[in-house]
Design a protein around this motif. Structure first.
Motif, PDB file in Angstrom:
ATOM      1  N   ILE A 241       0.845  -0.959  -0.083  1.00  0.00           N
ATOM      2  CA  ILE A 241       0.086  -0.107   0.045  1.00  0.00           C
ATOM      3  C   ILE A 241       0.897   1.229   0.000  1.00  0.00           C
ATOM      4  CG2 ILE A 241      -1.642   1.312   1.484  1.00  0.00           C
ATOM      5  CD1 ILE A 241      -2.720  -1.363   2.088  1.00  0.00           C
ATOM      6  N   GLY A 242       1.836   1.245   0.914  1.00  0.00           N
ATOM      7  CA  GLY A 242       2.908   2.368   0.963  1.00  0.00           C
ATOM      8  C   GLY A 242       2.263   3.513   1.672  1.00  0.00           C
ATOM      9  N   LYS A 243       3.165   4.504   2.001  1.00  0.00           N
ATOM     10  CA  LYS A 243       2.572   5.569   2.942  1.00  0.00           C
ATOM     11  C   LYS A 243       1.653   6.505   2.087  1.00  0.00           C
ATOM     12  CE  LYS A 243       4.710   9.525   5.425  1.00  0.00           C
ATOM     13  NZ  LYS A 243       6.152  10.401   5.556  1.00  0.00           N
ATOM     14  N   GLY A 244       0.627   6.588   2.789  1.00  0.00           N
ATOM     15  CA  GLY A 244      -0.560   7.367   2.017  1.00  0.00           C
ATOM     16  C   GLY A 244      -0.893   6.738   0.946  1.00  0.00           C
ATOM     17  N   GLY A 245      -0.818   5.327   0.503  1.00  0.00           N
ATOM     18  CA  GLY A 245      -1.345   4.681  -0.337  1.00  0.00           C
ATOM     19  C   GLY A 245      -0.571   4.957  -1.569  1.00  0.00           C
TER      20      GLY A 245
ATOM     21  N   LEU B 180       0.800   1.681  -3.868  1.00  0.00           N
ATOM     22  CA  LEU B 180      -0.506   0.830  -4.554  1.00  0.00           C
ATOM     23  C   LEU B 180      -0.990   1.960  -5.745  1.00  0.00           C
ATOM     24  CD1 LEU B 180      -2.213  -1.675  -4.308  1.00  0.00           C
ATOM     25  CD2 LEU B 180      -3.755  -0.235  -2.971  1.00  0.00           C
ATOM     26  N   LYS B 181      -0.953   3.153  -5.617  1.00  0.00           N
ATOM     27  CA  LYS B 181      -1.483   4.061  -6.619  1.00  0.00           C
ATOM     28  C   LYS B 181      -0.489   3.978  -7.677  1.00  0.00           C
ATOM     29  CE  LYS B 181      -3.636   7.579  -3.799  1.00  0.00           C
ATOM     30  NZ  LYS B 181      -3.717   8.759  -3.174  1.00  0.00           N
ATOM     31  N   GLN B 182       0.886   3.867  -7.489  1.00  0.00           N
ATOM     32  CA  GLN B 182       1.782   3.611  -8.604  1.00  0.00           C
ATOM     33  C   GLN B 182       1.590   2.245  -9.382  1.00  0.00           C
ATOM     34  OE1 GLN B 182       5.763   4.257  -7.061  1.00  0.00           O
ATOM     35  NE2 GLN B 182       6.654   4.370  -9.061  1.00  0.00           N
ATOM     36  N   ILE B 183       1.501   1.393  -8.602  1.00  0.00           N
ATOM     37  CA  ILE B 183       1.310   0.082  -9.241  1.00  0.00           C
ATOM     38  C   ILE B 183       0.015  -0.105 -10.102  1.00  0.00           C
ATOM     39  CG2 ILE B 183       0.878  -2.383  -8.748  1.00  0.00           C
ATOM     40  CD1 ILE B 183       2.343  -1.971  -6.113  1.00  0.00           C
ATOM     41  N   GLY B 184      -0.977   0.545  -9.650  1.00  0.00           N
ATOM     42  CA  GLY B 184      -2.284   0.829 -10.618  1.00  0.00           C
ATOM     43  C   GLY B 184      -2.177   1.547 -11.640  1.00  0.00           C
ATOM     44  N   ALA B 185      -1.479   2.507 -11.544  1.00  0.00           N
ATOM     45  CA  ALA B 185      -1.206   3.602 -12.600  1.00  0.00           C
ATOM     46  C   ALA B 185      -0.461   2.985 -13.615  1.00  0.00           C
ATOM     47  CB  ALA B 185      -0.433   4.895 -12.216  1.00  0.00           C
ATOM     48  N   LYS B 186       0.641   2.297 -13.510  1.00  0.00           N
ATOM     49  CA  LYS B 186       1.417   1.851 -14.457  1.00  0.00           C
ATOM     50  C   LYS B 186       0.749   0.536 -15.075  1.00  0.00           C
ATOM     51  CE  LYS B 186       5.955   3.231 -12.854  1.00  0.00           C
ATOM     52  NZ  LYS B 186       6.204   4.114 -13.944  1.00  0.00           N
ATOM     53  N   ALA B 187       0.154  -0.109 -14.204  1.00  0.00           N
ATOM     54  CA  ALA B 187      -0.552  -1.320 -14.765  1.00  0.00           C
ATOM     55  C   ALA B 187      -1.787  -0.999 -15.628  1.00  0.00           C
ATOM     56  CB  ALA B 187      -1.176  -2.437 -13.687  1.00  0.00           C
ATOM     57  N   ARG B 188      -2.575   0.055 -15.240  1.00  0.00           N
ATOM     58  CA  ARG B 188      -3.657   0.754 -15.996  1.00  0.00           C
ATOM     59  C   ARG B 188      -3.104   0.900 -17.550  1.00  0.00           C
ATOM     60  NH1 ARG B 188      -4.507   4.710 -13.350  1.00  0.00           N
ATOM     61  NH2 ARG B 188      -5.965   3.431 -11.767  1.00  0.00           N
TER      62      ARG B 188
END
Length: 300
Positions: A250-254, A257-265
């Motif tokens: 998840i990471g600090k402040g999410g 997870l946001k970075q994983i999601g953005a690159k996967a998207r």
């Protein structure tokens, strides 16, 4: 399998297993010869966990590559199952494409693979990968060294990353195919679904963005995959072994997870040709990689 009509004369078709040690460049080669990404890659070993088919159409032939996980001396239950899957693929194909990273020092895995191939009566083409990273005067000695280890049908130096010599490699592989009609329709790229590839693309981003220990403790399940002409909506869960790993994903402040999601998207949008709404969840599934029942649920 679907066969095309009318039948073509002098046509060849068959299955070729791409085998090698972890990080030999098997998935990179498959993506290169297909001209499209279907198999995930990273610099970490054992990125590939499943057998994935890639269909290459050539004049007079259809080559069906089977991308396999890296073969090595496995110790954990998950890795043993992954290696067993790779070796079983060799028994089911018409010929083998062995990939060796010429910059690697993993001679133990190379020896294990060649030992396994010598037990099987299969034609083997050897691809010496990453020649773009060695001096030109070192290539011929490398060919001679590896040619002495097994009776290969051909030994071809290549660069899976740049595509150098891959046409010559495909021609040698094609010679190993049996006569026969097309096994998949002409426009087929792979036998796996976009849903499956989407899950793999998410897992790839975890491999690339997190530390060494985290990727081997995660699995990804795609819980929902809804397609319309303009939008693909995906809900997926990243499963981890322990509570502490959940915080890292998840990471600090999410942010992780946001970075994983953005690159996967971005990758999934290129694949589907639509906008993608991706929702990621992280769940602790304790000791999943040591539980045979859960591993089967996750597809391993």
């Amino acid at each position: 399998m679907i066969k095309d009509t009318p039948q073509e004369t002098d046509f060849k078709a068959g299955f070729i297993a791409i085998v090698g040690a972890p990080n030999a460049g098997k998935s990179t080669l498959l993506n290169t010869v297909l001209g499209q990404k279907i198999s995930i890659t990273s610099k970490k070993p054992q990125t590939t966990r499943d057998r994935i088919l890639g269909v290459v159409e050539r004049p007079g032939a259809q080559i069906i590559f089977v991308d396999t996980p890296g073969i090595h001396r496995a110790h954990s239950l998950l890795n043993k199952k992954i290696v067993d899957q790779a070796l079983s693929a060799v028994d089911d194909v018409d010929a083998v494409l062995l990939m060796i990273d010429v910059t690697s020092k993993d001679t133990e895995s190379e020896a294990l693979i060649i030992e396994q191939l010598q037990k099987r009566n299969k034609a083997v083409v050897l691809a010496l990968n990453k020649i773009d990273l060695v001096k030109s005067n070192e290539i011929l000695p490398l060919i001679a060294r590896y040619a002495s280890l097994h009776e290969f049908k051909a030994v071809i130096p290549v660069s899976a990353k740049t595509g150098d010599q891959t046409e010559k490699l495909l021609a040698e592989v094609q010679r190993c195919l049996p006569p026969g009609q097309r096994l998949f329709p002409k426009d087929t790229l792979t036998d796996v679904s976009q849903r499956f590839i989407a899950g793999e693309m998410i897992r790839e981003k975890v491999f690339r963005l997190t530390g060494m220990e985290i990727p081997y403790s995660i699995a990804v399940t795609v819980d929902a995959f809804k397609e319309t002409p303009r939008l693909t909506e995906i809900h997926a869960t990243i499963h981890v072994d322990r509570d502490s790993q959940k915080g890292i994903i998840i990471g600090k402040g999410g942010q992780m997870l946001k970075q994983i999601g953005a690159k996967a998207r971005m990758d999934i949008q290129r694949m589907t040709g639509t906008k993608v709404m991706l929702k990621l969840f992280v769940r602790v599934t304790k000791n999943w990689s040591r539980d045979e029942r859960i591993m089967k649920e996750f597809g391993y």
